[in-house]
Design an enzyme around this catalytic site. Structure first.
Site, PDB file in Angstrom:
ATOM      1  N   GLU A  41       0.728 -17.484   6.420  1.00 56.21           N
ATOM      2  CA  GLU A  41       0.427 -17.784   5.019  1.00 56.21           C
ATOM      3  C   GLU A  41       1.584 -18.531   4.346  1.00 56.21           C
ATOM      4  O   GLU A  41       1.375 -19.430   3.543  1.00 56.21           O
ATOM      5  CB  GLU A  41       0.155 -16.463   4.282  1.00 56.21           C
ATOM      6  CG  GLU A  41      -0.257 -16.628   2.830  1.00 56.21           C
ATOM      7  CD  GLU A  41      -0.561 -15.285   2.175  1.00 56.21           C
ATOM      8  OE1 GLU A  41      -0.209 -14.240   2.754  1.00 56.21           O
ATOM      9  OE2 GLU A  41      -1.145 -15.291   1.077  1.00 56.21           O
ATOM     10  N   ASP A  79       0.705 -16.793  -8.229  1.00 57.98           N
ATOM     11  CA  ASP A  79       0.725 -15.419  -8.742  1.00 57.98           C
ATOM     12  C   ASP A  79       1.955 -14.936  -9.518  1.00 57.98           C
ATOM     13  O   ASP A  79       1.891 -14.669 -10.696  1.00 57.98           O
ATOM     14  CB  ASP A  79       0.468 -14.450  -7.581  1.00 57.98           C
ATOM     15  CG  ASP A  79      -0.848 -14.738  -6.882  1.00 57.98           C
ATOM     16  OD1 ASP A  79      -1.472 -15.772  -7.196  1.00 57.98           O
ATOM     17  OD2 ASP A  79      -1.266 -13.948  -6.025  1.00 57.98           O
TER      18      ASP A  79
END
Ligand code: 6A9
Length: 762
Positions: free
Chosen positions: A716, A520
């Site tokens: 994560e 991202d």
């Protein structure tokens, strides 16, 4: 009276026309065992079959990050037999175990059962009352005259008019006739629990939005009794102290009904088989050959497998604004952002997607590049299952070869997804990691990777080749879409030695972001530019070319194999001619500035891409610089794993800091896989690769394991300073690659390297 409510549900839905499957389903002779499962991973226990709009069931509620669970997750789970889940519900002061088994062989084939156990937590009042609601719903009833769901009570004999069981009769075109039998649990006092059936009729659209269960979530509610015919059924039980009850599903096609005894036996067998298979397939190697690491690994695998979901319905894609997304002019993102404000999403499909999910509470849906990583351990465990998932993904491809990056399929998923994530755009790509999975499948098929998993029909040489031949045109189509849609303007760079075909640019960029790439906010050229050449995009095309070449050779399409070899040569040339920055000794993105080919260098995961995708072999001139970069604590090396960006970059840790310093397990896995391969290949850096491999493997496992010990969860990403788990909790997707990492060899001969892991856990 304190009456915590634990809500459960079974849902029923209706069937749509059978979908034409792109790959002949007969190749999966053992597909039937995968019919039923807890395929609604967004719920604590949501059971449904892989039949569009059919029967769905659930216990409790949607999984939410703020539910305040001390811990939840599967401790054993296998998609073919079932498993056990533990939920430590602090708010309701109760520990819940949910068990699920299914029968796919013999007289009970098509049956399943769930057992729910509750035990008040330490400190809970002795007379803790718990209200459990189990829901059953039938979807799309309006469109299906044959779909029926009816509840009736089974009362005691003689004067005893207490409810002894609730039965649900089910009729469904694809499932046939079936029944759900829920015997009323008997408490410590010998009394049957109070059982109530509440029947509702709701419209199809309302079924998924039905806030009824949600609203009752934490309230003191007692439903009123209204058994009968209706597409939403709530079965409530009010229990004292500890409890245990079963939900028994029997298909009329089975010659034997499901029983509580069969449930009890089935779960025992499935737990034993799970543990045994785990220790064969993922035997943790030194220094992780401890009981604690085995338990850890078993739970990580169970959560990955338990995150398998089945989704059916339509996907929102904006194809009408295509021209607006051409990205051929200056500030193209302004135009496309504007187009997004006037998006024309169209419902595409319907699709059926069978996929693992990155995180049950936050993103319980399919993500393209996550799935390729999920499938790497799943392939070792159950090759047929993994390939069924690949087939399912490829079936969502459109006529032009586009695959949506984020699969928000059906009303339930749409309701649970923030608006900005729902609509997909057909010019946006995502790393084609499914090719990594297919490539590994071929390695297993051809004996280069050993297989100890479930018996697999697809691993018989002839069936395997037939399967590859069926996948091939789909993979090729996606490849061609990729090369065309993400092509870049190499000519504008005016580099004479460059190959003019192999250069790529991710579409859909906006300033400071590149979601398509999966990384991202990793720093790129700013502002975005139409002359950009993205290093990772080129490497991914290379991964696809190599996989297609492998298939072409395997199934004997020599002519195509030559084409791919040509592409691979072009990619190799351009990695060094276009992307290698001599002064900084690093691979970089590039862009044309003031008419000049210019490097955009931010040392980090991007710089490692030629290495992690296998383009830097043992004698490659830039292997030394690559190893230096990754082993350097002033750049990417930390005691907790390889971090995403060097502190030298001015973007280090800046802004959202998502891929700008944290440690990610998927990329660390790719690094380790290359290091291991080089550690086994003679060459000038062999010894060095081996030593870095040993150290990195220990560090990254230690990071994930110790964070799991401390918090009860996989995370994560991990913070590069302290190694703590961060961002999404219970991220059971690619972080579970840690089980594959533990199963990799230690490579250490004797006691040479004293790893800190060994010191800590010895
Ligand atoms: C946001 C927010 C309640 C971001 O794991 C899935 C993806 C990866 O593919 C990608 O590489 N994750 C990574 O950079 C998570 C994406 C979540 C998007 C949806 C929903 C809900 O908040």
């Amino acid at each position: 009276m304190q009456l915590p409510v634990i809500v459960g549900a079974v849902g029923l839905a209706v069937v749509a026309p059978a979908f034409a499957k792109t790959v002949d389903a007969s190749l999966y002779s053992n597909e039937a065992p995968l019919l039923w499962g807890p395929y609604r991973p967004n719920l604590y226990l949501g059971i449904r079959p892989r039949i569009p709009k059919s029967l769905i069931t659930e216990l409790r509620h949607t999984v939410e990050p703020d539910d305040g669970m001390a811990m939840y997750g599967w401790s054993t789970y296998d998609a073919r037999s079932g498993g056990t889940q533990i939920i430590q519900d602090v708010g309701n002061q109760i520990d819940i175990t949910t068990e699920f088994v299914k029968k796919s062989e013999g007289q009970s084939a098509g049956n399943w059962a769930a057992r729910i156990k509750g035990k008040p937590r330490n400190g809970a009042p002795a007379d803790l009352k718990t209200s459990v609601i189990f829901y059953v719903g039938m979807e799309d009833r309006e469109g299906c005259a044959e779909c029926q769901l009816e509840a009736f009570e089974q009362l005691g004999a003689g004067d005893d008019k207490s409810v002894q069981a609730v039965n649900l009769a089910i009729k469904h075109p694809r499932l046939g006739s079936a029944g759900i039998h829920i015997p009323s649990p008997v408490g410590a006092d010998g009394q049957h629990a109070n059982m109530i059936v509440h029947t509702l009729n709701v419209t199809d659209e309302k079924l998924w939005q039905s806030k009824y269960p949600k609203e009752t979530g934490k309230m003191n509610v007692v439903l009123h009794n209204s058994p009968g015919s209706g597409n939403l059924q709530f079965v409530q039980m009010i229990m004292n102290g500890s409890f245990e009850f079963e939900v028994l599903y029997s298909s009329r096609a089975a010659t034997r009904a499901m029983t509580a005894a069969e449930m009890a036996m089935g779960i025992q067998e499935s737990i034993i088989a799970y543990r045994k298979t785990y220790s064969h397939v993922f035997t943790p190697k030194a220094p992780f050959n401890t009981d604690q690491h085995t338990t850890f690994g078993e739970m990580m695998l169970a959560d990955l497998l338990g995150g398998l979901g089945y989704f059916d319905g339509t996907l929102q894609v904006d194809t009408r604004n295509k021209a607006m997304y051409a990205e051929t002019t200056g500030k193209f993102w302004e135009k496309s952002e504007d187009a997004k404000k006037h998006a024309f999403p169209e419902a595409k499909g319907p699709y059926e997607l069978f996929t693992h999910t990155p995180a049950r509470a936050v993103f319980p849906r399919g993500f393209l590049w996550d799935e390729g990583f999920h499938l790497l351990p799943v392939l070792d465990w159950d090759a047929n299952l993994a390939m069924e998932v690949v087939r399912s993904w490829l079936d969502t491809m459109d006529d032009e070869g586009y695959l949506a990056r984020e699969q928000v399929i059906g009303a339930e998923a749409e309701n649970g997804t923030p608006g900005f994530s729902v609509v997909q755009y057909p010019h946006i790509a995502n790393p084609p990691t499914l090719f990594l999975a297919v490539s590994k499948f071929i390695d297993i098929l051809e004996g280069r990777v050993k297989y100890h998993g479930y018996e697999s029909t697809l691993l018989q040489p002839e069936a395997g080749k037939k399967f590859l031949a069926a996948l091939y045109p789909l993979l090729k189509k996606h490849y061609e879409w990729w090369r065309k849609s993400q092509s870049a303007d190499i000519e504008s760079h005016s580099v004479p030695a460059a190959n003019l075909n192999e250069g790529y640019r991710w579409r859909g960029r906006t300033p400071e972001t590149n979601y398509a790439s999966g990384l991202d906010d990793y720093p790129r050229a700013e502002p975005p530019d139409i002359t950009e050449l993205h290093l990772d995009a080129l490497c991914w095309v290379g991964v696809m070319s190599r996989t297609l070449e492998k298939i072409a050779i395997s199934i004997g399409i020599t002519h195509d194999a030559f084409t791919y070899q040509n592409h691979i040569r072009g990619a190799r040339t351009n990695l060094d001619v276009l992307h290698w920055e001599e002064k900084q000794s690093t691979y970089c993105d590039t862009v044309v500035r003031n008419d000049k080919h210019t490097y955009v260098c931010h040392k980090g995961y991007i710089s490692l891409f030629p290495f992690i995708t296998g383009f830097i072999d043992a004698n490659h001139p830039h292997l030394d610089a690559t190893l230096r970069l990754l082993r350097d604590p002033n750049h990417l090396w930390t005691d907790h794993g390889i971090k995403s960006l060097s502190q030298e970059s001015k973007k280090y840790g800046v802004g959202d800091n998502y891929w700008r310093s944290p440690i990610w397990v998927n990329i660390n896995y790719m690094i380790l896989a290359q290091l291991l391969s080089l550690a086994k290949t003679p060459g000038p850096q062999q010894e060095r690769c081996k030593n870095i491999y040993i150290e990195l493997r220990r560090n990254i496992v230690h990071t994930v394991f110790s964070s799991w010990l401390q918090t009860g969860y996989a995370w994560e990403q991990y913070d590069p300073v302290g190694g703590h788990g961060q961002r999404t909790q219970h991220f059971t997707g690619w972080t579970s690659l840690v089980i594959s990492i533990m199963a990799m060899p230690d490579l250490e001969q004797g006691e040479g390297v004293k790893g800190k892991v060994k010191d800590l856990y010895a």
